[in-house]
Design a protein around this motif. Structure first.
Motif, PDB file in Angstrom:
ATOM      1  N   UNK A  75       0.851  -1.181   0.000  1.00  0.00           N
ATOM      2  CA  UNK A  75       0.000   0.000   0.000  1.00  0.00           C
ATOM      3  C   UNK A  75       0.887   1.231   0.000  1.00  0.00           C
ATOM      4  N   UNK A  76       0.342   2.342  -0.438  1.00  0.00           N
ATOM      5  CA  UNK A  76       1.103   3.586  -0.491  1.00  0.00           C
ATOM      6  C   UNK A  76       0.883   4.393   0.797  1.00  0.00           C
ATOM      7  N   UNK A  77       1.617   5.494   0.902  1.00  0.00           N
ATOM      8  CA  UNK A  77       1.498   6.383   2.058  1.00  0.00           C
ATOM      9  C   UNK A  77       0.075   6.938   2.124  1.00  0.00           C
ATOM     10  N   UNK A  78      -0.473   6.983   3.330  1.00  0.00           N
ATOM     11  CA  UNK A  78      -1.808   7.563   3.538  1.00  0.00           C
ATOM     12  C   UNK A  78      -1.630   8.794   4.422  1.00  0.00           C
ATOM     13  N   UNK A  79      -1.928   9.980   3.874  1.00  0.00           N
ATOM     14  CA  UNK A  79      -1.795  11.234   4.615  1.00  0.00           C
ATOM     15  C   UNK A  79      -2.968  11.359   5.588  1.00  0.00           C
ATOM     16  N   UNK A  80      -2.646  11.581   6.861  1.00  0.00           N
ATOM     17  CA  UNK A  80      -3.670  11.719   7.899  1.00  0.00           C
ATOM     18  C   UNK A  80      -3.899  13.174   8.289  1.00  0.00           C
ATOM     19  N   UNK A  81      -2.837  14.013   8.212  1.00  0.00           N
ATOM     20  CA  UNK A  81      -2.942  15.416   8.602  1.00  0.00           C
ATOM     21  C   UNK A  81      -1.956  16.244   7.789  1.00  0.00           C
ATOM     22  N   UNK A  82      -2.453  17.310   7.151  1.00  0.00           N
ATOM     23  CA  UNK A  82      -1.616  18.263   6.408  1.00  0.00           C
ATOM     24  C   UNK A  82      -1.716  19.621   7.071  1.00  0.00           C
ATOM     25  N   UNK A  83      -0.647  20.105   7.690  1.00  0.00           N
ATOM     26  CA  UNK A  83      -0.708  21.421   8.322  1.00  0.00           C
ATOM     27  C   UNK A  83      -0.702  22.538   7.288  1.00  0.00           C
ATOM     28  N   UNK A  84      -1.280  23.658   7.678  1.00  0.00           N
ATOM     29  CA  UNK A  84      -1.302  24.819   6.790  1.00  0.00           C
ATOM     30  C   UNK A  84       0.004  25.590   6.978  1.00  0.00           C
ATOM     31  N   UNK A  85       0.723  25.896   5.892  1.00  0.00           N
ATOM     32  CA  UNK A  85       1.994  26.615   6.031  1.00  0.00           C
ATOM     33  C   UNK A  85       1.762  28.053   6.480  1.00  0.00           C
ATOM     34  N   UNK A  86       2.739  28.607   7.200  1.00  0.00           N
ATOM     35  CA  UNK A  86       2.672  29.977   7.716  1.00  0.00           C
ATOM     36  C   UNK A  86       3.220  30.927   6.662  1.00  0.00           C
ATOM     37  N   UNK A  87       2.458  31.989   6.386  1.00  0.00           N
ATOM     38  CA  UNK A  87       2.905  33.029   5.451  1.00  0.00           C
ATOM     39  C   UNK A  87       3.859  33.955   6.193  1.00  0.00           C
ATOM     40  N   UNK A  88       4.979  34.276   5.618  1.00  0.00           N
ATOM     41  CA  UNK A  88       5.909  35.209   6.266  1.00  0.00           C
ATOM     42  C   UNK A  88       5.428  36.645   6.038  1.00  0.00           C
ATOM     43  N   UNK A  89       5.826  37.531   6.924  1.00  0.00           N
ATOM     44  CA  UNK A  89       5.432  38.944   6.817  1.00  0.00           C
ATOM     45  C   UNK A  89       5.972  39.550   5.521  1.00  0.00           C
ATOM     46  N   UNK A  90       7.209  39.230   5.188  1.00  0.00           N
ATOM     47  CA  UNK A  90       7.814  39.768   3.957  1.00  0.00           C
ATOM     48  C   UNK A  90       7.043  39.315   2.713  1.00  0.00           C
ATOM     49  N   UNK A  91       6.709  38.025   2.643  1.00  0.00           N
ATOM     50  CA  UNK A  91       5.978  37.502   1.479  1.00  0.00           C
ATOM     51  C   UNK A  91       4.575  38.108   1.410  1.00  0.00           C
ATOM     52  N   UNK A  92       3.955  38.316   2.574  1.00  0.00           N
ATOM     53  CA  UNK A  92       2.622  38.933   2.605  1.00  0.00           C
ATOM     54  C   UNK A  92       2.706  40.385   2.123  1.00  0.00           C
TER      55      UNK A  92
END
Length: 162
Positions: A75-92
């Motif tokens: 069987x292949x990898x089963x993703x259980x939880x994907x965290x949301x990445x943090x936007x940096x102040x500079x990129x925002x």
């Protein structure tokens, strides 16, 4: 017998190359008609087809059943939880949007390792993507019921909400 680079000489010292081409023969292969090349044909330097053609060869039934059993047992990898990445102040502030592409190793132990950044965005977003990837929770891939390491590419998307 005397040997020279680039040519062979016969016992008498004369070059054999102008008289006839070297024979190319392969033991056990036959020509298109199924007959092996005769010694006379080999002596003339003829090159015959190996008889490989366009035939489709099916694996033996026993081999197919093993392949099917291996597919069922893995069987292949089963993703259980994907965290949301943090936007940096500079990129925002610069209104940077896009995708960071990471090459990951999902370890049998449950750890995620970032092998390399395939497509960076910069402005701190690459580091934010790596942090998010390392927090992924998953069920490892399995072969024959045992957890194994597996590779994957992760697309971490950064998009501002307007």
């Amino acid at each position: 017998m005397v040997a020279r680079v680039g040519a062979f000489e016969a016992a008498g010292g004369e070059s054999a190359a102008p008289r006839r081409a070297a024979a190319v023969a392969s033991a056990g292969f036959s020509g298109p008609s199924g007959d092996a090349a005769s010694p006379a044909t080999r002596a003339l330097g003829a090159v015959r087809s190996g008889g490989f053609g366009d035939a489709v060869v099916e694996p033996p039934a026993q081999s197919r059943s093993r392949q099917n059993a291996a597919k069922l047992a893995s069987s292949s990898v089963k993703i259980l939880f994907e965290p949301r990445p943090v936007y940096t102040a500079e990129a925002r502030r610069l209104r940077i949007e896009g995708e960071v592409l990471l090459d990951l190793l999902f370890c049998a132990s449950g750890e995620v390792r970032v092998l390399r950044i395939v497509k960076p965005l910069g402005h701190g977003l690459d580091e934010a993507a790596i942090e998010a990837a390392q927090k992924i929770r998953f069920q490892p891939a399995q072969v024959a019921g045992q957890p194994v390491d597996s590779n994957a590419e992760a697309h971490i998307t950064f998009q501002l909400a307007y």
